[in-house]
Design a protein around this motif. Sequence first.
Motif, PDB file in Angstrom:
ATOM      1  N   ILE A 118     -48.609  34.549 -64.128  1.00  0.00           N
ATOM      2  CA  ILE A 118     -48.346  33.561 -63.063  1.00  0.00           C
ATOM      3  C   ILE A 118     -48.938  32.228 -63.512  1.00  0.00           C
ATOM      4  CG2 ILE A 118     -48.794  32.957 -60.658  1.00  0.00           C
ATOM      5  CD1 ILE A 118     -48.979  35.978 -60.108  1.00  0.00           C
ATOM      6  N   TYR A 119     -48.078  31.170 -63.443  1.00  0.00           N
ATOM      7  CA  TYR A 119     -48.519  29.848 -63.880  1.00  0.00           C
ATOM      8  C   TYR A 119     -47.684  28.804 -63.146  1.00  0.00           C
ATOM      9  CZ  TYR A 119     -50.648  26.631 -67.237  1.00  0.00           C
ATOM     10  OH  TYR A 119     -51.372  25.622 -67.820  1.00  0.00           O
ATOM     11  N   HIS A 120     -47.637  27.614 -63.683  1.00  0.00           N
ATOM     12  CA  HIS A 120     -46.781  26.574 -63.075  1.00  0.00           C
ATOM     13  C   HIS A 120     -46.080  25.792 -64.184  1.00  0.00           C
ATOM     14  CE1 HIS A 120     -49.346  23.103 -64.087  1.00  0.00           C
ATOM     15  NE2 HIS A 120     -50.368  23.960 -63.894  1.00  0.00           N
ATOM     16  N   ASP A 121     -44.969  25.267 -63.834  1.00  0.00           N
ATOM     17  CA  ASP A 121     -44.195  24.432 -64.754  1.00  0.00           C
ATOM     18  C   ASP A 121     -43.834  23.151 -64.008  1.00  0.00           C
ATOM     19  OD1 ASP A 121     -42.651  23.393 -66.759  1.00  0.00           O
ATOM     20  OD2 ASP A 121     -40.986  24.801 -66.488  1.00  0.00           O
ATOM     21  N   GLY A 122     -44.710  22.180 -64.134  1.00  0.00           N
ATOM     22  CA  GLY A 122     -44.517  20.941 -63.374  1.00  0.00           C
ATOM     23  C   GLY A 122     -44.769  21.209 -61.911  1.00  0.00           C
ATOM     24  N   HIS A 123     -43.696  20.938 -61.074  1.00  0.00           N
ATOM     25  CA  HIS A 123     -43.808  21.148 -59.634  1.00  0.00           C
ATOM     26  C   HIS A 123     -43.465  22.573 -59.213  1.00  0.00           C
ATOM     27  CE1 HIS A 123     -44.506  16.960 -58.797  1.00  0.00           C
ATOM     28  NE2 HIS A 123     -43.430  16.610 -59.548  1.00  0.00           N
ATOM     29  N   GLY A 132     -38.035  28.407 -57.174  1.00  0.00           N
ATOM     30  CA  GLY A 132     -37.660  27.318 -56.277  1.00  0.00           C
ATOM     31  C   GLY A 132     -36.813  26.260 -56.978  1.00  0.00           C
ATOM     32  N   ARG A 133     -36.350  25.268 -56.114  1.00  0.00           N
ATOM     33  CA  ARG A 133     -35.501  24.166 -56.576  1.00  0.00           C
ATOM     34  C   ARG A 133     -35.941  22.882 -55.936  1.00  0.00           C
ATOM     35  NH1 ARG A 133     -29.257  25.849 -56.329  1.00  0.00           N
ATOM     36  NH2 ARG A 133     -28.984  23.841 -57.214  1.00  0.00           N
ATOM     37  N   LEU A 134     -35.644  21.837 -56.614  1.00  0.00           N
ATOM     38  CA  LEU A 134     -35.839  20.497 -56.063  1.00  0.00           C
ATOM     39  C   LEU A 134     -34.501  19.761 -56.168  1.00  0.00           C
ATOM     40  CD1 LEU A 134     -39.276  19.419 -57.588  1.00  0.00           C
ATOM     41  CD2 LEU A 134     -38.819  20.031 -55.244  1.00  0.00           C
ATOM     42  N   PRO A 135     -34.334  18.763 -55.286  1.00  0.00           N
ATOM     43  CA  PRO A 135     -33.060  18.056 -55.390  1.00  0.00           C
ATOM     44  C   PRO A 135     -32.930  17.336 -56.729  1.00  0.00           C
ATOM     45  CG  PRO A 135     -34.224  17.425 -53.375  1.00  0.00           C
ATOM     46  CD  PRO A 135     -35.083  18.374 -54.116  1.00  0.00           C
ATOM     47  N   SER A 136     -34.050  16.948 -57.277  1.00  0.00           N
ATOM     48  CA  SER A 136     -33.968  16.224 -58.542  1.00  0.00           C
ATOM     49  C   SER A 136     -33.845  17.172 -59.737  1.00  0.00           C
ATOM     50  CB  SER A 136     -35.188  15.329 -58.713  1.00  0.00           C
ATOM     51  OG  SER A 136     -36.357  16.111 -58.702  1.00  0.00           O
ATOM     52  N   GLU A 148     -32.234  32.546 -62.063  1.00  0.00           N
ATOM     53  CA  GLU A 148     -33.628  32.456 -62.478  1.00  0.00           C
ATOM     54  C   GLU A 148     -34.540  32.595 -61.272  1.00  0.00           C
ATOM     55  OE1 GLU A 148     -36.678  29.364 -64.745  1.00  0.00           O
ATOM     56  OE2 GLU A 148     -34.532  28.874 -64.687  1.00  0.00           O
ATOM     57  N   ILE A 149     -34.169  31.922 -60.179  1.00  0.00           N
ATOM     58  CA  ILE A 149     -34.976  32.000 -58.953  1.00  0.00           C
ATOM     59  C   ILE A 149     -34.974  33.436 -58.438  1.00  0.00           C
ATOM     60  CG2 ILE A 149     -35.158  31.233 -56.553  1.00  0.00           C
ATOM     61  CD1 ILE A 149     -33.928  28.582 -57.466  1.00  0.00           C
ATOM     62  N   ASN A 150     -33.818  34.069 -58.425  1.00  0.00           N
ATOM     63  CA  ASN A 150     -33.666  35.434 -57.937  1.00  0.00           C
ATOM     64  C   ASN A 150     -34.488  36.405 -58.791  1.00  0.00           C
ATOM     65  OD1 ASN A 150     -32.722  37.354 -56.217  1.00  0.00           O
ATOM     66  ND2 ASN A 150     -30.752  37.612 -57.245  1.00  0.00           N
ATOM     67  N   THR A 151     -34.463  36.256 -60.101  1.00  0.00           N
ATOM     68  CA  THR A 151     -35.223  37.122 -60.995  1.00  0.00           C
ATOM     69  C   THR A 151     -36.719  36.906 -60.791  1.00  0.00           C
ATOM     70  OG1 THR A 151     -33.425  36.959 -62.600  1.00  0.00           O
ATOM     71  CG2 THR A 151     -35.515  37.828 -63.384  1.00  0.00           C
ATOM     72  N   GLY A 152     -37.154  35.652 -60.625  1.00  0.00           N
ATOM     73  CA  GLY A 152     -38.565  35.345 -60.379  1.00  0.00           C
ATOM     74  C   GLY A 152     -39.036  35.958 -59.075  1.00  0.00           C
ATOM     75  N   LEU A 153     -38.195  35.883 -58.015  1.00  0.00           N
ATOM     76  CA  LEU A 153     -38.562  36.494 -56.732  1.00  0.00           C
ATOM     77  C   LEU A 153     -38.621  38.021 -56.847  1.00  0.00           C
ATOM     78  CD1 LEU A 153     -36.572  34.255 -54.223  1.00  0.00           C
ATOM     79  CD2 LEU A 153     -39.031  34.309 -54.610  1.00  0.00           C
ATOM     80  N   GLY A 154     -37.761  38.603 -57.690  1.00  0.00           N
ATOM     81  CA  GLY A 154     -37.804  40.055 -57.938  1.00  0.00           C
ATOM     82  C   GLY A 154     -39.131  40.441 -58.620  1.00  0.00           C
ATOM     83  N   GLN A 155     -39.607  39.622 -59.531  1.00  0.00           N
ATOM     84  CA  GLN A 155     -40.891  39.857 -60.177  1.00  0.00           C
ATOM     85  C   GLN A 155     -42.034  39.773 -59.159  1.00  0.00           C
ATOM     86  OE1 GLN A 155     -41.852  40.412 -63.617  1.00  0.00           O
ATOM     87  NE2 GLN A 155     -39.695  41.054 -63.689  1.00  0.00           N
TER      88      GLN A 155
END
Length: 181
Positions: A131-136, A146-150, A157-164
């Motif tokens: 578990i870490y972070h990549d920017g925001h 997650g997603r940002l408008p920008s 990818e989001i779905n696989t991350g939530l499965g993890q």
Amino acid sequence: PPQSKCDDDNDNNNDDDTQKKKLSSKDVKQQQKQQQQLQKQYSQETQALQQQLQSLAADKERLKLEYEHLELEAQRMNEFEQMFFCDANDFWYSIENLSMQHAAVRQQIRQVSSHLEVMKRTNVFDDAFHIYHDGHFGTINGLRLGRLPSVSVEWEEINTGLGQCVLLLDVLAQRCKAKNF
């Protein structure tokens, strides 16, 4: 008839000779007695010496037998001593061998204990679920959550991350049940 001086001398000589014969027969008897006494004394001394010789011969025989017995005993003791030294050497060899085995086991215990300490400090969840972070964005195993408008993130990818994340929560729940929390 008158006697002459020579006749007197002859008479004197005859008297002396008889006396000598008397003395000499007395002396002979006395000497014979002394010789008999000496012979008796020598005979007694000879018997005493023969008895002493027999006694010494018996002592010699007894000492010879005792010496032979002691020689046999010394030989048995030497054999016993040799067996003792062989057994002692075998015993010390066994002790040395066991000591070396014991040292090897202690070394293995130290290595295993050291490895156990490393394993105790290792968190399996950190390796399985990084578990870490990549920017925001928060990430789990490099997958963004997650997603940002920008920034556009694919739904897969989001779905696989939530499965993890769900898998991590399930593993944590099972672990907590095992520890009765």
